[in-house]
Design a protein around this motif. Structure first.
Motif, PDB file in Angstrom:
ATOM      1  N   TRP A   1     -13.041 -98.988 -86.874  1.00 50.41           N
ATOM      2  CA  TRP A   1     -12.052 -97.999 -86.468  1.00 50.41           C
ATOM      3  C   TRP A   1     -10.820 -98.680 -85.869  1.00 50.41           C
ATOM      4  O   TRP A   1     -10.891 -99.806 -85.413  1.00 50.41           O
ATOM      5  CB  TRP A   1     -12.658 -97.018 -85.452  1.00 50.41           C
ATOM      6  CG  TRP A   1     -13.840 -96.321 -86.056  1.00 50.41           C
ATOM      7  CD1 TRP A   1     -15.154 -96.583 -85.808  1.00 50.41           C
ATOM      8  CD2 TRP A   1     -13.801 -95.301 -87.047  1.00 50.41           C
ATOM      9  NE1 TRP A   1     -15.955 -95.784 -86.583  1.00 50.41           N
ATOM     10  CE2 TRP A   1     -15.146 -94.983 -87.353  1.00 50.41           C
ATOM     11  CE3 TRP A   1     -12.773 -94.621 -87.717  1.00 50.41           C
ATOM     12  CZ2 TRP A   1     -15.491 -93.995 -88.303  1.00 50.41           C
ATOM     13  CZ3 TRP A   1     -13.104 -93.648 -88.641  1.00 50.41           C
ATOM     14  CH2 TRP A   1     -14.447 -93.345 -88.933  1.00 50.41           C
TER      15      TRP A   1
ATOM     16  N   LYS B   1     -23.032-102.569 -84.982  1.00 46.63           N
ATOM     17  CA  LYS B   1     -24.268-101.858 -84.699  1.00 46.63           C
ATOM     18  C   LYS B   1     -24.594-100.998 -85.908  1.00 46.63           C
ATOM     19  O   LYS B   1     -23.698-100.388 -86.498  1.00 46.63           O
ATOM     20  CB  LYS B   1     -24.062-100.957 -83.475  1.00 46.63           C
ATOM     21  CG  LYS B   1     -25.322-100.616 -82.711  1.00 46.63           C
ATOM     22  CD  LYS B   1     -25.037 -99.585 -81.622  1.00 46.63           C
ATOM     23  CE  LYS B   1     -24.540 -98.270 -82.210  1.00 46.63           C
ATOM     24  NZ  LYS B   1     -24.510 -97.162 -81.242  1.00 46.63           N
TER      25      LYS B   1
ATOM     26  N   MET C   1     -17.709 -99.535 -91.246  1.00 45.56           N
ATOM     27  CA  MET C   1     -16.445 -98.959 -90.789  1.00 45.56           C
ATOM     28  C   MET C   1     -15.949 -99.744 -89.585  1.00 45.56           C
ATOM     29  O   MET C   1     -16.726-100.023 -88.668  1.00 45.56           O
ATOM     30  CB  MET C   1     -16.665 -97.522 -90.299  1.00 45.56           C
ATOM     31  CG  MET C   1     -17.481 -96.657 -91.195  1.00 45.56           C
ATOM     32  SD  MET C   1     -16.586 -96.276 -92.699  1.00 45.56           S
ATOM     33  CE  MET C   1     -15.627 -94.905 -92.107  1.00 45.56           C
TER      34      MET C   1
ATOM     35  N   ILE D   1     -21.241 -99.876 -87.865  1.00 45.82           N
ATOM     36  CA  ILE D   1     -19.998 -99.679 -87.106  1.00 45.82           C
ATOM     37  C   ILE D   1     -19.588-101.050 -86.604  1.00 45.82           C
ATOM     38  O   ILE D   1     -20.274-101.628 -85.752  1.00 45.82           O
ATOM     39  CB  ILE D   1     -20.204 -98.703 -85.934  1.00 45.82           C
ATOM     40  CG1 ILE D   1     -20.728 -97.368 -86.443  1.00 45.82           C
ATOM     41  CG2 ILE D   1     -18.885 -98.536 -85.156  1.00 45.82           C
ATOM     42  CD1 ILE D   1     -19.797 -96.638 -87.374  1.00 45.82           C
TER      43      ILE D   1
ATOM     44  N   GLN E   1     -25.418 -97.445 -92.086  1.00 45.05           N
ATOM     45  CA  GLN E   1     -24.006 -97.770 -91.983  1.00 45.05           C
ATOM     46  C   GLN E   1     -23.839 -98.764 -90.832  1.00 45.05           C
ATOM     47  O   GLN E   1     -24.619 -98.756 -89.887  1.00 45.05           O
ATOM     48  CB  GLN E   1     -23.245 -96.486 -91.654  1.00 45.05           C
ATOM     49  CG  GLN E   1     -21.780 -96.515 -91.959  1.00 45.05           C
ATOM     50  CD  GLN E   1     -21.141 -95.187 -91.636  1.00 45.05           C
ATOM     51  OE1 GLN E   1     -21.346 -94.672 -90.546  1.00 45.05           O
ATOM     52  NE2 GLN E   1     -20.373 -94.656 -92.556  1.00 45.05           N
TER      53      GLN E   1
ATOM     54  N   GLN F   1     -26.225 -97.675 -87.797  1.00 40.72           N
ATOM     55  CA  GLN F   1     -26.573 -96.288 -87.501  1.00 40.72           C
ATOM     56  C   GLN F   1     -26.835 -95.560 -88.815  1.00 40.72           C
ATOM     57  O   GLN F   1     -26.457 -96.015 -89.881  1.00 40.72           O
ATOM     58  CB  GLN F   1     -25.439 -95.598 -86.742  1.00 40.72           C
ATOM     59  CG  GLN F   1     -24.220 -95.392 -87.593  1.00 40.72           C
ATOM     60  CD  GLN F   1     -23.346 -94.295 -87.052  1.00 40.72           C
ATOM     61  OE1 GLN F   1     -23.836 -93.377 -86.429  1.00 40.72           O
ATOM     62  NE2 GLN F   1     -22.065 -94.382 -87.299  1.00 40.72           N
TER      63      GLN F   1
END
Lengths: 331, 331, 331, 331, 331, 331
Positions: free
Chosen positions: A52, A73, A50, A84, A82, A75
């Motif tokens: 953002w 990173k 993802m 980020i 996942q 998580q």
């Protein structure tokens, strides 16, 4: 710095390395803000990522299939790994070793295809031999076989996956058929080759994985029979004789019945020894591959169990993979 | 005159030869007249036989398991071959070659048992090796294994049938397991040996085939786990260590899940690679054996198809057996 | 300030009181920020709680099972009550009355256990009496019975829940059995005691509620039969006679068949009067308990109906609980 | 000579005694010959009987419901007892004690009806009390209740059987309801009374047992709700107030949901505690009655098991009835 | 500025126009912040809308059914169009043309009702004619018919939807019935009128759409039969004769069986020609309406396919709507 | 003497008239005696007939399809009419009016075929028009259409039955399609023509009715798609353009999905409006035809109900046929 492959990723790792973009979507969250959701891949698997506060421009700066240098990173989220992403930048494919980014190298795909040719050219039944040739001389089909996945998810859901499944099944047939007098090995090999072959047109896989309209509305079982009819005609042309009708019938039956049950989408249940065997061996190969994939990919969460695997309707007991039974017993 | 074996019988043949009595019942018809209904057997199968206007005395003159000289005539009735018996007379077993009257000769049974011993003694996992030994040193169990059928009907429904099914499955495992890295061959072999073993007590087969009370009320899956618990204790005794618990758990799981679905009587679905493989390979072996039996036995009626086989929920396309596909194509 | 119990909580209440931590997880949201998700409990139930912007250190400052002074505010989220926690602080268990924090006080658990002993010691069948004793002398088992829940969710899903369910069922049996001549009350009582007993090992409940590996792979029905075999051996040892085999068989049958249907995980359907009765009475007790729990817990949302209860596959009409039928009619 | 009751009949008995004709049909066999097939009954059950070479005149000489002096011989046919009749002659009902020929004496039926009146007049809810009265003052309904069976076959399939089932269930409710706080005993008693009551019109039982057209096309669940609507109106008339609507709703729900599942013919699943309890208790009572009947009637064939009972989808383990568990254990 | 109707909305449009509030809820997000979730409607459909950071006061400033001037922006979220509202303000209904805000104008509803009256007054069977009158003279019922939806979701889920479905079905019957000699057109028309009529009381639709308690606990099939019983009594009163009982029975059967299968909630399957026809025609009309709605509403996402339609258990191939088959072929 | 048609036959009639032999088998009874079992037909139906004590010579004296002068007597057996034949003699077809012996006269069949041609030639879509022509110019296919039944039993199970079903469905489509905007009438007509067309090769009907090997192993859905592929190629040849692919896809989809559910043998569920409509209209036509046949044929037994119809899984309420609803009401 050596690459961390996806199946090695642990929680909370900082990353700065290249991934292949398997798919991407620019989406709104409930507040109307845009974010970029991607599946990033390498040869060991794929991971959701993802970014953002994305925008249209960023989204337009690369395509599915491109390579990106990704900072971010890892998580755990809802039981899956996942990434980020904080930064991303397109990378020229020439600067990297693309073999790191596909489950099957193109060399491996070539080998698999060669394996198919070799097994099918060894058929002792001349009609089946000619039929196999009719398929393998179809350049468009062969090109697709090399790229098609075997399924939308779960088992062999990646480019080359269909070919890998076919080869595994062909080899399994050569092991099992000699064990049973009632199995005609040539016929069963041909059934193993043909049963899922129409997936090359049932699925679309040029960019994102999906179903074609014909895949949705007709399905690979019926599509496979239509193609077989055409190839059998081609195979028989040189001889001037029609393709042996009972043989053709038995091949069609294997294709339409290989899901084993009406409610699994087979309009007929298996009624010949080869159709019975094809159904079980296909299901065995697919389920073990799903096991392999489920246990390989979510290595971090629960030491004993995979997550629930929707396609199997169950979770799987992982301890088996590493042969813990034996090791424990041997101590 | 050479014997006509049961699988060679045609319609309207006059017979005067010896059969083994597999089962018999003295029954009333609707008018209250007595008749004798028997299953007569030789090594190629069994055939229903009727003797009209029977009486208690005739019925008492022989037992199930005896040999009878039978005069009569074959006929088709409701799509199956049948013998209308006009005369019968008990025959001393010593005067005949009993090998003609059992699907498996006692020599064949010995070989099958020897095969089991050989495969299981080759296990590299010492705990499983000791466990196998605990089973095979149990003389009562071994005696039953040699006689038990694998099912009430359809697949391997004759003395020695269970052993035959186990050996076929063990050999199949040795062919399939090396094809998949995730399969622990030793574990899968042990599961193949154990999965149906409690059928030796689920069924009764001293005279007529049937279920024991425990077979009906508890079933061979649960019975098999109870026995495994006991044998694992015995196997571990010499070492002073408990049997490795994860290994024991994985064996139990294979036994309880081998029917593959809850509605088929498995309280758990397969969740380990070996349990998944055991389920498919067991089902494959059973269904091909049912095919073999269905096609072998009702040879006369329809050239293309067997009768409807209740256990499979379908009829079977017979043409496959003789490899007609190939032959046709090869001409 | 008097405590607000969980089943009294309304929307938008400010709270500052002690809860017991039933479970907790430190999680990432999609942005990668950490939050703490907890189930906080008292004797009337449990409620989900969230503390945003948590960190590892806070998470490490207490364990499941600890007591926390919690500041926060209640809210409805997705139709359930929830606490948004602003502050939390561990509290020494000695400073509080722990009876407020468990559905069953340890005194209540003692009474329930005493009730079981009393009912089973009243069995007139000596073999069953000895068998009950063999179970109740097993200190490890008794310790687990006192703590085990009866299910993962829905009915009796809390420590002591299994014992509560067993006692309710035993008492129900003493009411129902005399109504039917064909029911052997002793046998049915023993079945009620045993049917779910292996849940003490099927579930894990030391910290968070879950399934043990053996629970997942073998299940409490089969595990219960294995234990019964062992206890029956112990019970019979003093007498030198084996435990009466038909009696043992009928007990095993009750255990394996108590789910009533193959597709609900029973490998056999009930075939004795006691097995039939056990199935219906067990299901009745479980479903009414689920009703009680569903109507007790989500008191605030809809006056007439509970939320959809997944385990029952339906929502429930709440008006019944307060006996409104009668009241309305009586006015 | 003392009478041999039907449940005492063994194989090959010669008979010369009176039976009640429960049903009769003059039929052709495949050759076109006529025979008479009858169900002959006494208070212990019914037995199939055949008289060969019958004719129209013999058939016209008596009616269903008449008494016949029967000469003949018992035999087993297809696993059931049967009488081959050689002679029959109508007998005047006045010359015999008709109590020997009905499962329930008219005195017993009177007692059962009285029991219903007594239990329902004890309801503390005045609306339900008035409703019960509205039903019990309906002379036509009461007359039918005394005669109606509870089912076409299996459970309570004889005149008075419905009443017997209702009373058993009412008494069961008085035992079970006090055990659960959430059960409104009055409501549950009324539901037990009403749930099957429309069977008085769903079935026809003046001569042979069968379904009425309305029974087939609408069914007793919907018919019961229609009647309830009417009776509730009558019950409320004196007071000038409508019948309490929530109470009426809860009664309707119990009727429509008492089969427990959509695929068993209930258009709604039980969603109130009383509807849940009614479903389980009704099913328990019906299944135990079916057990009682199955084990009572085919006493001769297999000592351990009943025949397959189609309505239960299983055979039943008979040994339980005589309490063999206990006796064995007590020795 | 001309209005953008809901079925014309594209992604990322800025809006400032009036909508009707179909439903609204003030909710908390996980952080405990309040937001307003609404369904905003016009005559072409409804769309989900969110206003973040709402409060109780804003929520209290309008009701479901009111009209709001809405400022906001469209976006796609989870595959559906959504409006992110930045501002809203109640608008007086008198200032707008309300015909823009309902799928059916009140004029259209009047026409539909008139159509029903016209078709039913043309019935040649006098009993059915009187019955229809009994329904249509019931002012309360007629008022509800004009407002009731035909379903909670999917097919005809809006005010007047039930009436629209009834009229479509009545007209379909007049087309189909003459094609089959075995269909009694009058009876089938009456069945089409009655089959879903109790939905006026099964559903509640004054504010938000939902089920009434009686709808949940008894259902429109049984409710419809209860009402029919009453209306048949009223219809027959003038004549002094009871309503023809077979005719009544056939009507009841059509109502209870129109879902076609037990597991779809019909306690009886269709057993008359009219019941069979009603089931298929009703299902056809409902499914085509669901198709129409699914294809009309989510116009933006995928050109070829609708989203998955839960009520149909499938997604739909959209290309058909615009007649692309023909157009393509005609070029 | 005027002929008694089969649907007029009562019990116990003496017969001496001509029938057409629809099928015949020489069989043994359990005693080994031979008898002749025949289906004798005329234009109103078929009736089972038995000639006892037959022999091979008699059996060889005529063939299926021949006409026989039959002497015998009717009787009811197992709820069906049957003829016990005492004498039979072959009759020259020239001496009788064969129109009395077929449900459809050849003139009627010609009219039905003409109707098909007329409807399909009226298609406004030129591609579909050419496609229809490709089918109707196939002389071999047209010859088979004129003879093929629509099913093995139940609906349209006689020569010409398929054609009759197709025409009924085509006419039904012309009535229904204009009612729904979303239905493309041309496409739906073509689907109605094609959906069952492969039954001409799925069934065999030259002598006795049965399935072909391809019918059993592949089935008419898949066979129909294979033929469509070929006909579409032929249809497109003149134009030099391929047949419009989306149109072809939609036709294929209608064929494979017309059984409506996977467990009814459709590998795909209907996903276009025409496929949805085809499924319901086909099912409606088939079920009403089955109703017509069931009520026409067993006129004698029960005035209100047909026998249980296995294909519908129910019995049917006969009173509807003669419009008794109306008549009763009109009196």
């Amino acid at each position: 710095m050596t690459r961390r492959f996806i199946n090695e990723l642990g929680e909370n790792e900082a990353l700065d390395q290249v991934f292949r973009v398997q798919s991407k979507r620019l989406r709104s969250n409930r507040n109307g803000n845009l974010y970029l959701q991607m599946d990033l891949a390498d040869r060991t698997g794929a991971v959701n990522a993802m970014l953002w506060n994305a925008n249209q421009q960023l989204n337009d700066s690369f395509e599915s299939g491109d390579y990106l240098q990704v900072k971010g990173k890892t998580q755990f989220f809802s039981g899956s790994m996942q990434i980020i992403v904080s930064e991303l930048e397109p990378v020229d494919a020439k600067t990297i070793d693309t073999a790191d980014y596909f489950p099957l190298t193109s060399q491996k795909v070539d080998e698999l295809l060669e394996k198919v040719r070799q097994i099918l050219s060894g058929l002792s039944n001349p009609s089946l031999c000619q039929l196999a040739e009719a398929y393998l001389l179809d350049a468009q089909l062969v090109e697709k076989i090399q790229r098609a996945p075997a399924a939308m998810k779960n088992h062999h859901a990646y480019h080359g996956g269909l070919l890998e499944h076919i080869v595994s099944l062909l080899e399994l047939v050569t092991r099992v058929a000699p064990h049973y007098d009632e199995l005609d090995q040539d016929l069963l090999l041909m059934g193993a080759f043909l049963h899922d072959l129409a997936k090359v047109d049932e699925l679309v896989y040029d960019t994102e994985l999906g179903y074609s309209d014909e895949g949705e509305l007709v399905g690979h079982l019926v599509m496979g029979v239509v193609t077989l009819e055409e190839k059998a005609r081609q195979a028989a042309e040189p001889s001037g004789e029609p393709f042996p009708p009972v043989l053709l019938l038995r091949l069609k039956h294997m294709i339409v019945s290989h899901h084993g049950r009406l409610d699994y989408g087979s309009p007929k249940v298996p009624m010949t020894p080869e159709a019975i065997a094809l159904h079980f061996l296909d299901d065995l190969d697919a389920k073990l591959q799903a096991f392999r994939q489920a246990t390989a990919m979510d290595a971090g969460s629960n030491p004993g169990w995979t997550n629930y695997v929707p396609a199997l309707g169950r979770k799987l007991y992982r301890t088996g993979v590493a042969g813990s039974g034996n090791e424990e017993a041997a101590q």
